[in-house]
Enzyme design. Sequence first.
Site, short mmCIF file in Angstrom:
data_model
loop_
_atom_site.label_atom_id
_atom_site.label_comp_id
_atom_site.label_asym_id
_atom_site.label_seq_id
_atom_site.Cartn_x
_atom_site.Cartn_y
_atom_site.Cartn_z
N CYS A 264 60.43 76.32 92.36
CA CYS A 264 60.04 75.32 91.33
C CYS A 264 61.19 74.36 90.90
O CYS A 264 60.66 73.23 90.98
CB CYS A 264 59.79 76.44 90.21
SG CYS A 264 58.44 77.27 90.46
P1 NAD Z 1 52.12 79.61 96.85
O1 NAD Z 1 52.16 78.71 97.99
O2 NAD Z 1 52.90 81.13 96.75
O3 NAD Z 1 50.56 80.17 96.80
C1 NAD Z 1 49.63 79.23 97.04
C2 NAD Z 1 48.32 79.82 97.56
O4 NAD Z 1 47.28 78.94 97.48
C3 NAD Z 1 48.60 80.48 98.99
O5 NAD Z 1 48.09 81.82 98.88
C4 NAD Z 1 47.55 79.46 99.59
O6 NAD Z 1 47.07 80.24 101.09
C5 NAD Z 1 46.57 79.12 98.89
N1 NAD Z 1 45.60 78.04 99.04
C6 NAD Z 1 46.00 76.75 99.75
N2 NAD Z 1 45.04 76.09 99.87
C7 NAD Z 1 44.04 76.36 99.09
C8 NAD Z 1 42.60 76.30 98.85
N3 NAD Z 1 42.25 74.89 99.26
N4 NAD Z 1 41.77 77.03 98.23
C9 NAD Z 1 42.23 78.21 97.90
N5 NAD Z 1 43.44 78.76 97.96
C10 NAD Z 1 44.36 77.74 98.71
O7 NAD Z 1 52.22 78.90 95.33
P2 NAD Z 1 53.02 79.55 94.25
O8 NAD Z 1 54.45 79.88 94.21
O9 NAD Z 1 52.12 80.81 93.74
O10 NAD Z 1 52.83 78.32 92.90
C11 NAD Z 1 51.53 77.92 92.88
C12 NAD Z 1 51.58 76.90 91.76
O11 NAD Z 1 52.43 77.35 90.38
C13 NAD Z 1 52.74 75.67 92.07
O12 NAD Z 1 52.30 74.55 91.47
C14 NAD Z 1 54.08 76.04 91.66
O13 NAD Z 1 54.72 74.96 91.17
C15 NAD Z 1 53.83 76.82 90.33
N6 NAD Z 1 54.54 77.45 89.45
C16 NAD Z 1 54.96 78.61 90.49
C17 NAD Z 1 56.05 79.39 90.04
C18 NAD Z 1 56.60 80.52 90.77
O14 NAD Z 1 57.55 81.09 90.23
N7 NAD Z 1 56.25 80.73 92.17
C19 NAD Z 1 56.20 79.54 88.48
C20 NAD Z 1 55.38 78.58 87.62
C21 NAD Z 1 54.63 77.74 88.49
#
Ligand code: NAD
Length: 428
Positions: A264
């Site tokens: 992030c």
């Molecule tokens: P991640 O990469 O761990 O997970 C994303 C998931 O989306 C994956 O499992 C992937 O296979 C799936 N995906 C990709 N394309 C897809 C589609 N077309 N349809 C359905 N699923 C699909 O991401 P994350 O860390 O969970 O982050 C997600 C969002 O949340 C980002 O924007 C991030 O900035 C935000 N965020 C993350 C955190 C954190 O601590 N990780 C905290 C707050 C906000």
Amino acid sequence: MKISVIGTGYVGTVSAACFAELGHDVICVDIDKSKIDLINAGIPPIYEEGLQELLKKHAGKRLSATSDYDSAIMNSDVSFICVGTPSDSEGNIDLGIVKAASASIGDSLRKKKGYHVIVVKSTVVPETTEKVVLPVIEKHSEKHLGEFGIAMNPEFLREGKAVHDFMHPDKIVVGSMDKKSGDIVAALYNGLKREVTRTNPRTAEMIKYVNNSFLATKISFANEVGNICKELGIDTYEVMSAVGKDFRIGPHFLNAGAGFGGSCFPKDVKALIGKAKEIGYEPQLLKSVIAVNEGQPARMVMLLKNKIGSLEGKNIAVLGLAFKNDTDDIRESRSIPVIKDLLDEGAVVSAYDPMANENMKKLFGGIRYYSSAADALRGADACLIMTEWDEFKSLDKEFDVMENRLVIDGRHILVKPGKDIEYVGICW
Ligand code: NAD
């Protein structure tokens, strides 16, 4: 209420499990079949404290997973977009995955009768919900706003404490274009004793970026102060402990060290820089936040070279691979540039992390991984501590097996280094 969660990464899986715990029926959607199978079997695809218990409790009952968008949209009233928003090669936000997920939701929505709310939970730059997600959904669903609702609900959870943070948030922000969809999203959080801040989508998007950018700024500020203090022989931790007593500053995020990583802070600060430039503003402070952060890993290697000279053929133990403690996530971990520099300098690297060895193997196949700190330290010419794991605090006898007991601490973790150790702090 019936919810679908699109994307089962850190945010999606935790949100899905916690919404189920709050009494909602939840369907997870992911294009990665292996994650679907794991969730349906009650096994978390990622490590998060408390997640396993929630998945076990709700999988097959209030929680299920599928790769079929149609069934997920048909059988839910609200869909949360929780897919990744990585940086592109320039550091700007890459909205390709958000657009793909929005298109799939729109295609399914076309076949559905009745009101449905789409909520962007992914971190996206201001105007994305209104100017990118909404038009894609309108195009693919062949419906107009009003026939469906749209909202933005940023996520503030910390990895490692994600379940706790979801269930005990210090703020809940819901930005919507109309009252009806905002009311529906806010009501999903009724089970949590926290007031919901209601606003418009672009403000909700900005709140998330400002939150992360401010925390990143505090860290880079503390690191810059730490670098100066070290040169002057001043204990930066003593300085910040006094400075943090000022109620206008606060004690948190003032710990100098090897810098921030994770999925992030680096990407979000860069995305805000990119958005600012797009509108013709040059964000000097935010650019410096990144520059200071990128300098800290190189400082670790410079301190090491100052002590032992050329690294060619030297055995260097790296303790800590995850970007922070209590997670297996290595994204943007500060250990990555450090290991890269060590290898470029010809060092032989032995690594240990309580949880992240497997993830780091995918990036650096050619280094040695060990299942304990003591094993990684055996025969080492120096050790670099890169993650603030609790178990590193009590390391002592483990250093006895090193060839040369030089420890460079990037996390201020070895508070009481043993007498026989040559101890060097990155900023102290
Ligand atoms: P991640 O990469 O761990 O997970 C994303 C998931 O989306 C994956 O499992 C992937 O296979 C799936 N995906 C990709 N394309 C897809 C589609 N077309 N349809 C359905 N699923 C699909 O991401 P994350 O860390 O969970 O982050 C997600 C969002 O949340 C980002 O924007 C991030 O900035 C935000 N965020 C993350 C955190 C954190 O601590 N990780 C905290 C707050 C906000």
